[in-house]
Scaffold this motif. Sequence first.
Motif, PDB file in Angstrom:
ATOM      1  N   ARG A 395       0.854  -1.191   0.000  1.00 21.85           N
ATOM      2  CA  ARG A 395       0.000   0.000   0.000  1.00 21.85           C
ATOM      3  C   ARG A 395       0.886   1.235   0.000  1.00 21.85           C
ATOM      4  N   ARG A 397       0.880   5.443   0.406  1.00 20.68           N
ATOM      5  CA  ARG A 397       0.086   6.577   0.908  1.00 20.68           C
ATOM      6  C   ARG A 397      -0.296   7.511  -0.240  1.00 20.68           C
ATOM      7  N   THR A 398      -1.467   8.097  -0.120  1.00 18.66           N
ATOM      8  CA  THR A 398      -1.970   8.973  -1.181  1.00 18.66           C
ATOM      9  C   THR A 398      -1.049  10.168  -1.399  1.00 18.66           C
ATOM     10  N   SER A 399      -0.555  10.768  -0.326  1.00 18.53           N
ATOM     11  CA  SER A 399       0.328  11.932  -0.472  1.00 18.53           C
ATOM     12  C   SER A 399       1.624  11.524  -1.189  1.00 18.53           C
ATOM     13  N   PHE A 401       2.009   8.989  -3.207  1.00 20.24           N
ATOM     14  CA  PHE A 401       1.698   8.650  -4.598  1.00 20.24           C
ATOM     15  C   PHE A 401       1.547   9.908  -5.444  1.00 20.24           C
ATOM     16  N   ASN A 402       0.916  10.951  -4.917  1.00 16.63           N
ATOM     17  CA  ASN A 402       0.702  12.164  -5.693  1.00 16.63           C
ATOM     18  C   ASN A 402       1.991  12.959  -5.893  1.00 16.63           C
ATOM     19  N   TYR A 426      -4.434  14.102 -10.030  1.00 14.40           N
ATOM     20  CA  TYR A 426      -4.130  13.452  -8.754  1.00 14.40           C
ATOM     21  C   TYR A 426      -4.558  11.988  -8.859  1.00 14.40           C
ATOM     22  N   ALA A 428      -4.810   7.927  -6.368  1.00 17.32           N
ATOM     23  CA  ALA A 428      -4.755   7.239  -5.081  1.00 17.32           C
ATOM     24  C   ALA A 428      -4.832   5.740  -5.312  1.00 17.32           C
ATOM     25  N   GLN A 429      -4.323   4.970  -4.345  1.00  8.28           N
ATOM     26  CA  GLN A 429      -4.461   3.516  -4.396  1.00  8.28           C
ATOM     27  C   GLN A 429      -5.830   3.150  -3.850  1.00  8.28           C
ATOM     28  N   PHE A 437      -4.556   1.320  -8.642  1.00 10.86           N
ATOM     29  CA  PHE A 437      -4.543   2.769  -8.503  1.00 10.86           C
ATOM     30  C   PHE A 437      -5.500   3.402  -9.505  1.00 10.86           C
TER      31      PHE A 437
END
Length: 501
Positions: A395, A397-399, A401-402, A426, A428-429, A437
């Motif tokens: 997994r 993290r969204t931050s 990944f962006n 933007y 997210a997973q 994703f």
Amino acid sequence: MSKQPLTIAIIGRPNVGKSTLFNRLVGKRLALVDDTPGVTRDRRMGVGKLADLRFDIIDTAGLEEGDSTSLAGRMRLQTEAALGGAHMVLFMIDARAGITPLDRHFASWLRVQKIPVILVANKAEGTRGTEGAYEAYALGLGDPVALSAEHAEGLGDLYSAIDETARLIGVDPRAVEQHTASDTDDAAEDLVEGDLDFEFEDDEADDDVIAFTEERPLRLAVIGRPNAGKSTLINYLVGEERLITGPEAGLTRDSISVDWDYGDIPVRLFDTAGLRRRSRVIEKLEKLSVADTLRAVRFAEIVVLMIDAERGVDKQDIKIASLVVEEGRALVIALNKWDQVEDRLAAQRGVNDILTRSLPQLKGVTTVPVSALTGQGIERLMPAVIDAYELWNSRIRTSEFNRWLAAVTESHPPPAVQGRATRMRYGAQIKARPPTFTIFTNHPAGVPDSYMRYLENEMRRDFGLAGVPLRLYLRASKNPYVDGRRTQKQRLTEKNNRRGK
């Protein structure tokens, strides 16, 4: 009376309907059934239910005479092993065919065994079947239970016979708790051995730590071409001749599961039928075996692809690996018969080069040279499986990944669509198992596949996801000038109308 679970083995000569009765008692089509004699070769276990009776049931290969080194002899040894762990035996005959010399031979053998025997006359529907059931008295195994496994006739008599025999040997067939790895009940989504119709669900995907238990073991399928050494590998891992092996190709016909502990991790191993090229699969039975193997892949979490290192990688191996990727399962490649390879460095490079060219989405997949026969290198296989499983559950993290998405799109922007810039806004997973994703963009339909492959490759490199299937989906980002009801032009028109323009 003992509270241990009652265990029953079904035995008999080939094609008398053992697997049909097995499926009837477990309530699912777990075992392959066909008119061809000798479909079942390995013993299969499940949890049987008959009214309020609960018991472990074992389906076995057809009893045939033969030398212990022959295929028939090896099948008979598997049946004998099943008897060793059973409390009672259902000895099945074909009532329509009558008593055969083979029935008499194995009835004599059973009479000297120290295990209760219930004589079952299957296919007893109709006048012809009734006559055959009466003829079964000549076997000297007591009153035969006449039934039809296919049409569910006579199960009441079978219930009485099992209940009475269980009481005589002091085992309670109504024990509430069945302490078996393959147990299940109707209210829970537990797993029955060989239950490949189980719908794969990702309930644990959001957990930070996946805990393996007997109820939820690590599910590992071993697949490959015929005679690649799949059954031999599983036998070596579990430390016993659990599955039939030999020089003959295609010995395994249906997917058999074997429970095993790797340290403190419970594992459910699935042995599968060899997958040949589709053009060579003609017989109905082999088609059923292939379908069973494909269900095993969908059911598994990790797949070990066995490749014969002597023969090298061919198109069929690539197709099998592609199938695993399409199903989103983690993959580990085992190069079997490594002890017989002379130029090992060249063989390893050849395999890696072919996989890199043919399956770029699996770049970096772990390959483990092994010898299933001698055990060479097998100690490295399960650590590779555990590592692949952990990556499969990754997994991000969204931050994080962006930040990564902004960097890679700035370094290599996506191509414009009809003169308008494509912006990856933007993402997210959305799930793991495999890592999946969603990226929001203004032109999802205009992003070429080549750019998506670029994103995948960058993800594998930057997040350490080599050899794991990835899923990247594009969605249209919301237009900031739309509030869900009216566009800016509509609001301006309404404003002008209010002003009287």
